[in-house]
Write a protein that holds these residues in place. Structure first.
Motif, PDB file in Angstrom:
ATOM      1  N   GLN A   7       1.714  12.476   3.232  1.00  0.00           N
ATOM      2  CA  GLN A   7       0.479  11.424   2.485  1.00  0.00           C
ATOM      3  C   GLN A   7       0.351  10.433   2.302  1.00  0.00           C
ATOM      4  OE1 GLN A   7       1.112  13.464  -1.025  1.00  0.00           O
ATOM      5  NE2 GLN A   7      -0.675  14.974  -0.727  1.00  0.00           N
ATOM      6  N   ARG A   9      -4.580   3.539 -12.676  1.00  0.00           N
ATOM      7  CA  ARG A   9      -3.784   4.450 -11.499  1.00  0.00           C
ATOM      8  C   ARG A   9      -2.358   5.362 -11.947  1.00  0.00           C
ATOM      9  NH1 ARG A   9      -3.050   1.345  -5.897  1.00  0.00           N
ATOM     10  NH2 ARG A   9      -1.633   0.972  -7.225  1.00  0.00           N
ATOM     11  N   ILE A  31      -3.840  14.513  -5.331  1.00  0.00           N
ATOM     12  CA  ILE A  31      -2.539  15.064  -4.816  1.00  0.00           C
ATOM     13  C   ILE A  31      -2.382  16.006  -5.958  1.00  0.00           C
ATOM     14  CG2 ILE A  31      -3.284  13.270  -3.180  1.00  0.00           C
ATOM     15  CD1 ILE A  31      -0.843  12.325  -4.282  1.00  0.00           C
ATOM     16  N   HIS A  32      -1.632  15.192  -7.224  1.00  0.00           N
ATOM     17  CA  HIS A  32      -1.244  16.525  -8.503  1.00  0.00           C
ATOM     18  C   HIS A  32      -1.703  17.767  -8.426  1.00  0.00           C
ATOM     19  CE1 HIS A  32       2.501  14.299  -7.614  1.00  0.00           C
ATOM     20  NE2 HIS A  32       1.631  12.566  -8.189  1.00  0.00           N
ATOM     21  N   PRO A  44      -3.754  -2.222  -5.609  1.00  0.00           N
ATOM     22  CA  PRO A  44      -5.182  -1.411  -5.272  1.00  0.00           C
ATOM     23  C   PRO A  44      -4.891  -0.682  -4.392  1.00  0.00           C
ATOM     24  CG  PRO A  44      -5.919  -3.593  -5.665  1.00  0.00           C
ATOM     25  CD  PRO A  44      -4.743  -3.959  -5.914  1.00  0.00           C
ATOM     26  N   PHE A  45      -5.432   0.506  -3.903  1.00  0.00           N
ATOM     27  CA  PHE A  45      -6.010   0.869  -2.586  1.00  0.00           C
ATOM     28  C   PHE A  45      -7.465   0.643  -2.610  1.00  0.00           C
ATOM     29  CE2 PHE A  45      -3.909   4.762  -4.131  1.00  0.00           C
ATOM     30  CZ  PHE A  45      -2.751   4.236  -3.797  1.00  0.00           C
ATOM     31  N   PRO A  46      -7.258   0.205  -1.113  1.00  0.00           N
ATOM     32  CA  PRO A  46      -8.791  -0.540  -0.485  1.00  0.00           C
ATOM     33  C   PRO A  46      -9.234   0.642  -0.494  1.00  0.00           C
ATOM     34  CG  PRO A  46      -7.086  -0.296   1.797  1.00  0.00           C
ATOM     35  CD  PRO A  46      -6.583   0.150   0.539  1.00  0.00           C
ATOM     36  N   LYS A  47      -9.630   1.134  -1.374  1.00  0.00           N
ATOM     37  CA  LYS A  47     -11.102   2.445  -2.070  1.00  0.00           C
ATOM     38  C   LYS A  47     -11.463   1.864  -3.152  1.00  0.00           C
ATOM     39  CE  LYS A  47      -7.862   5.912  -0.385  1.00  0.00           C
ATOM     40  NZ  LYS A  47      -8.224   7.509  -0.017  1.00  0.00           N
ATOM     41  N   ALA A 106       2.705   1.779  -3.432  1.00  0.00           N
ATOM     42  CA  ALA A 106       0.961   2.146  -4.085  1.00  0.00           C
ATOM     43  C   ALA A 106       0.966   3.336  -4.403  1.00  0.00           C
ATOM     44  CB  ALA A 106       0.106   1.374  -4.248  1.00  0.00           C
ATOM     45  N   TYR A 140      -6.728   9.254  -7.217  1.00  0.00           N
ATOM     46  CA  TYR A 140      -6.156   9.327  -6.047  1.00  0.00           C
ATOM     47  C   TYR A 140      -5.042  10.320  -6.250  1.00  0.00           C
ATOM     48  CZ  TYR A 140      -2.979   9.564  -2.041  1.00  0.00           C
ATOM     49  OH  TYR A 140      -2.176   9.699  -1.288  1.00  0.00           O
ATOM     50  N   GLY A 141      -4.028   9.924  -7.034  1.00  0.00           N
ATOM     51  CA  GLY A 141      -2.277  10.599  -8.349  1.00  0.00           C
ATOM     52  C   GLY A 141      -2.747  12.274  -8.637  1.00  0.00           C
ATOM     53  N   LEU A 185      -6.100   2.575   7.597  1.00  0.00           N
ATOM     54  CA  LEU A 185      -6.429   0.796   7.692  1.00  0.00           C
ATOM     55  C   LEU A 185      -5.254   0.343   9.044  1.00  0.00           C
ATOM     56  CD1 LEU A 185      -4.697   0.127   3.925  1.00  0.00           C
ATOM     57  CD2 LEU A 185      -6.593   0.011   5.047  1.00  0.00           C
ATOM     58  N   ALA A 190       5.549  11.577 -10.210  1.00  0.00           N
ATOM     59  CA  ALA A 190       4.115  11.626 -11.060  1.00  0.00           C
ATOM     60  C   ALA A 190       5.089  11.663 -12.082  1.00  0.00           C
ATOM     61  CB  ALA A 190       4.179  13.606 -10.171  1.00  0.00           C
ATOM     62  N   THR A 211      -2.065   9.703 -13.675  1.00  0.00           N
ATOM     63  CA  THR A 211      -0.842  11.095 -13.209  1.00  0.00           C
ATOM     64  C   THR A 211      -0.318  11.330 -14.364  1.00  0.00           C
ATOM     65  OG1 THR A 211       0.594   9.175 -12.696  1.00  0.00           O
ATOM     66  CG2 THR A 211      -0.055  10.688 -11.031  1.00  0.00           C
ATOM     67  N   TRP A 227     -13.998   0.783   4.093  1.00  0.00           N
ATOM     68  CA  TRP A 227     -13.395   0.229   2.990  1.00  0.00           C
ATOM     69  C   TRP A 227     -13.846  -1.249   2.341  1.00  0.00           C
ATOM     70  CZ3 TRP A 227      -9.375   3.474   2.526  1.00  0.00           C
ATOM     71  CH2 TRP A 227      -9.405   4.905   3.431  1.00  0.00           C
ATOM     72  N   GLY A 240       4.100   5.156  -5.171  1.00  0.00           N
ATOM     73  CA  GLY A 240       4.573   5.267  -6.802  1.00  0.00           C
ATOM     74  C   GLY A 240       3.853   6.462  -7.683  1.00  0.00           C
ATOM     75  N   VAL A 241       2.625   6.406  -7.401  1.00  0.00           N
ATOM     76  CA  VAL A 241       1.707   7.716  -7.812  1.00  0.00           C
ATOM     77  C   VAL A 241       2.024   9.139  -7.491  1.00  0.00           C
ATOM     78  CG1 VAL A 241       0.106   6.325  -8.432  1.00  0.00           C
ATOM     79  CG2 VAL A 241      -0.061   7.759  -6.145  1.00  0.00           C
ATOM     80  N   GLY A 242       3.388   9.161  -6.363  1.00  0.00           N
ATOM     81  CA  GLY A 242       3.794  10.321  -5.832  1.00  0.00           C
ATOM     82  C   GLY A 242       3.125  10.911  -5.184  1.00  0.00           C
ATOM     83  N   ILE A 274       1.301  -1.196  -0.050  1.00  0.00           N
ATOM     84  CA  ILE A 274      -0.341  -0.033   0.019  1.00  0.00           C
ATOM     85  C   ILE A 274       0.969   1.008  -0.247  1.00  0.00           C
ATOM     86  CG2 ILE A 274      -1.489   1.361   1.098  1.00  0.00           C
ATOM     87  CD1 ILE A 274      -2.591  -0.636  -0.353  1.00  0.00           C
ATOM     88  N   HIS A 302      -3.420   6.704   3.273  1.00  0.00           N
ATOM     89  CA  HIS A 302      -3.486   5.590   2.970  1.00  0.00           C
ATOM     90  C   HIS A 302      -3.512   4.317   4.393  1.00  0.00           C
ATOM     91  CE1 HIS A 302      -4.100   5.698  -0.867  1.00  0.00           C
ATOM     92  NE2 HIS A 302      -3.596   7.158  -1.252  1.00  0.00           N
TER      93      HIS A 302
END
Lengths: 446, 255
Positions: free
Chosen positions: A336, B164, B114-115, B99-102, A326, B110-111, A345, B88, B168, A446, A329-331, A323, A341
């Protein structure tokens, strides 16, 4: 060679000796486990039964109704209804008036007693004079009239209705005469003496040794609630912030290792040590009021912190690293990642740790004895006053009240102490239920 | 060797995990709008090298990287570079779908959120749809955007992770064995997707499967014991390797 040969051709329908042995070992192992669980359950049941049988009666109280005149000549000699002058009549004066009223009532009802006036009066609780005095001072116009009021019965009479006292034991007891029990029976027959649910046990403050029937938990409950608020609002943010920092941000080096070991050690430090620490720091150095829920709460906070940090770190650690990957990885920044995240949890686990920590703090007695919370307190502590600040007024706490009551001579306090334990258990139950409720709620998101 | 513009160039890169020397003096130039695959036996450093390209190794305390890695001629290990901004630009897809638990929507959104890539909900919706379409997941997911992403099948989850990552708008897409936890059908879908992503991104994929490398990539780099042994056109590596070790590996004698 022969051995292997024989093994291959053995039927599956017959258990060999080895299998039988292993099965027996497993059966024995299960039996040990079951025994251990049973011992635990039996101990719990015995504990609960003994507490409830001796404590439930604390929630009932024997009272009697007296219709009496309030003579002006005795209660307000000058007849001016001037409060300052009226206050010169003490509870002793009121007790006489009340006793005379009771004797008169018995005569009216035709109840014969072979007792002295003093002995008849003693059916009433010593607290009842104060009840009458407060009523009169609150409404001076009552003087000169005839009023009907409800008063507490003496602890021994109360014990008679609860089965703790009987005529045989009364014979041996200096504090109660069999004749008094006859009066009590006669009054009960006429529905002037009865037991009712005892709101005062939960609401009233403590009472002195002589008046167990008037003693209540009001101040102790209030003090415990104040302390839990202090612990919650100090230990929760500090504990969670510390565990997040240690788990997610702190570099792994010698220093953090030392901190980690010491947090574990602090969790094992006897609680009375925290009491001495609190005495030195909060009372002697910081000059906070002794016996105050603020100091109690801060001491309990110190004690609870490691017990919050350890499970909170475990909860954070149990969040899968994928997690974090992840999110990074998306920045997402590290903060944050943690706030969006990891923390959500870990929240159910952290919450459980916090509430278990609070539960331990709620039941903790030893450190509170050292900071003076064992004092006899009759006044409800205010949450805030300009003199003593936030939670600064003297108070007691539930477990300390239990400790206090078990020290007292009068057997009525045994019931009081058990009743207080029941209240404490109910509080713990409510907190645990809250923990489960919040946990479920969070997990469902969740 | 290449006519296409160079996107990533590494010079003299060494990586240490504490005392262990994981990557030894690697030089490589990776072209834009192409798929480059890293192959090699387990522990050869191919994943480590991949994780250097978006500085995911920064999160490991004992990891130390020396040498230069340039993206668009900028040193990504320069003091002034914030790894958050870098990531990014360089998206990543992991070995296990994570995957996020969302909800599916929130995973993709999400990406961009936040950007600050979307000014309002409408733009965000657009980005989510575009990203899911890119990852070939839109048709399957459009009616269940609010359901949890963890409820999807393994292959769908991995495509969600790709969605995902592309949400970005990265320029480079790193994939660390993206199919190793998937069945052959899901693998085929992901491979087809990689083929489509080639036109928009510089894709770098680490894989254990030589068949996959030969199917999806234009260039292949063979790593062995932390060294880059051979790097060139995929067809060339698989048919006519110039190094003995490469030959042994692709014929199944080592690894």
């Amino acid at each position: 060679m022969n051995l292997y040969h024989s093994k291959i051709h053995r039927s599956l329908l017959v258990k060999d000796a080895r299998t039988q042995q292993r099965n027996n070992a497993e059966l024995r192992f299960r039996a040990y486990g079951l025994t251990a669980v049973s011992v635990g359950i039996v101990a719990l049941v015995i504990l609960l039964v003994s507490i409830f049988t001796s404590g439930m009666t604390a929630f009932q109280q024997t009272k009697l109704q007296v219709t009496l005149e309030l003579p002006e000549a005795k209660l307000d000699k000058k007849g001016q209804r001037d409060l300052v002058a009226m206050k010169k009549v003490t509870t002793i004066g009121y007790f006489k008036v009340l006793g005379d009223g009771l004797i008169a009532q018995l005569e009216r009802l035709g109840i014969e007693t072979g007792l002295k006036a003093k002995e008849v009066r003693e059916i009433l609780s010593k607290e009842s004079a104060a009840t009458l005095r407060n009523a009169v001072l609150a409404d001076p116009s009552l003087i000169g009239s005839t009023v009907t009021m409800e008063f507490l019965a003496n602890g021994r009479i109360d014990g008679y209705f609860k089965g703790r006292v009987d005529r045989a034991s009364a014979q041996l007891d200096k504090n109660v005469e069999p004749g008094q029990l006859d009066i009590a029976d006669a009054l009960a027959e006429r529905r002037l003496m009865y037991t009712r649910f005892n709101f005062n046990f939960i609401l009233a403050p403590d009472a002195s040794d002589q008046r167990p029937e008037a003693a209540g938990l009001g101040v102790a409950i209030l003090g415990s609630i104040y302390m839990m608020l202090v612990v919650l609002f100090v230990a929760l943010p500090v504990g969670v912030a510390a565990s997040i920092y240690l788990e997610e941000f702190a570099p792994k080096n010698r220093l953090t290792d030392v901190i980690e070991v010491n947090i574990s050690n602090l969790a094992a430090v006897p609680s009375i040590v925290y009491g001495i620490l609190g005495l030195a720091i909060f009372i002697n150095m910081a000059q906070f009021n002794q016996s105050s829920p603020l100091v109690g709460g801060l001491v309990l906070t110190l004690m609870t912190l490691p017990r919050i940090i350890i499970p909170a770190r475990a909860a954070l650690k149990s969040v899968p690293p994928s997690i974090r990957d992840a999110a990074l990885g998306v920045g997402a920044s590290r903060m944050q990642t943690v706030l969006h995240h990891v923390l959500p949890l870990a929240a159910p686990g952290i919450l459980t740790g916090v509430i278990i920590g609070l539960g331990q703090a709620l039941g903790e007695t030893a450190p509170l004895l050292l900071i003076g919370m064992v004092a006899f307190v009759r006044e409800y502590p205010a949450a805030f006053t300009s003199d003593s600040g936030l939670f600064g007024e003297a108070s007691t706490a539930l477990p300390v009240q239990v400790f206090n009551w078990t020290q007292r001579a009068d057997p009525s306090f045994v019931e009081r102490a058990s009743g207080a334990i029941i209240v404490l258990l109910v509080f713990l139950l409510i907190m645990n239920a809250l923990a489960i409720f919040l946990r479920r709620r969070y997990e469902r998101r969740w | 060797m290449t006519k296409l513009p160079i996107k990533i160039s590494a010079k003299n890169v060494d990586v240490f995990y504490g005392a262990a020397h994981a990557i030894k003096s690697v030089d490589v130039e990776i072209a834009d709008k192409m798929v480059t695959s890293f192959i090699g036996p387990s522990g050869c450093g191919k994943s480590t090298f991949l994780r250097c390209i978006n500085r995911m190794n920064d999160t490991i305390d004992v990891c130390r990287v020396t040498g230069d890695i340039m993206i668009d001629m900028e040193d990504i290990y320069d003091r002034r570079v914030d790894p958050v901004q870098l990531r990014a630009k360089v998206g990543m897809v992991f070995q296990k779908p994570n995957p996020f638990p969302k909800s599916i929507y929130d995973n993709v959104a999400y990406g961009p959120k936040i950007h600050g890539m979307a000014r309002n909900k409408l733009e965000l919706d657009e980005i989510v749809e575009k990203s899911l379409r890119r990852a070939a997941l839109w048709d399957e997911a459009k009616d269940r955007l609010q359901e949890p992403g963890t409820g999807l099948s393994g292959g769908q989850q991995q495509r969600l992770c790709i969605a995902r990552a592309v949400a970005t708008e990265p320029e480079v897409l790193l994939m660390d064995e993206p199919c190793s936890a998937l069945d052959p059908i899901a693998t085929a879908q992901i491979e087809q997707l990689i083929d489509e992503l080639r036109s928009s991104y510089c894709v770098v994929i680490v894989t254990h499967s030589m068949a996959q490398a030969s199917r999806v990539s234009d260039r292949t780099a063979f790593f062995h014991l932390g060294e880059l042994v051979e790097y060139g056109y995929t067809s060339h590596i698989f048919t006519n390797p110039s190094d003995k070790r490469t030959e042994s590996y692709i014929t199944g004698r080592i690894g």
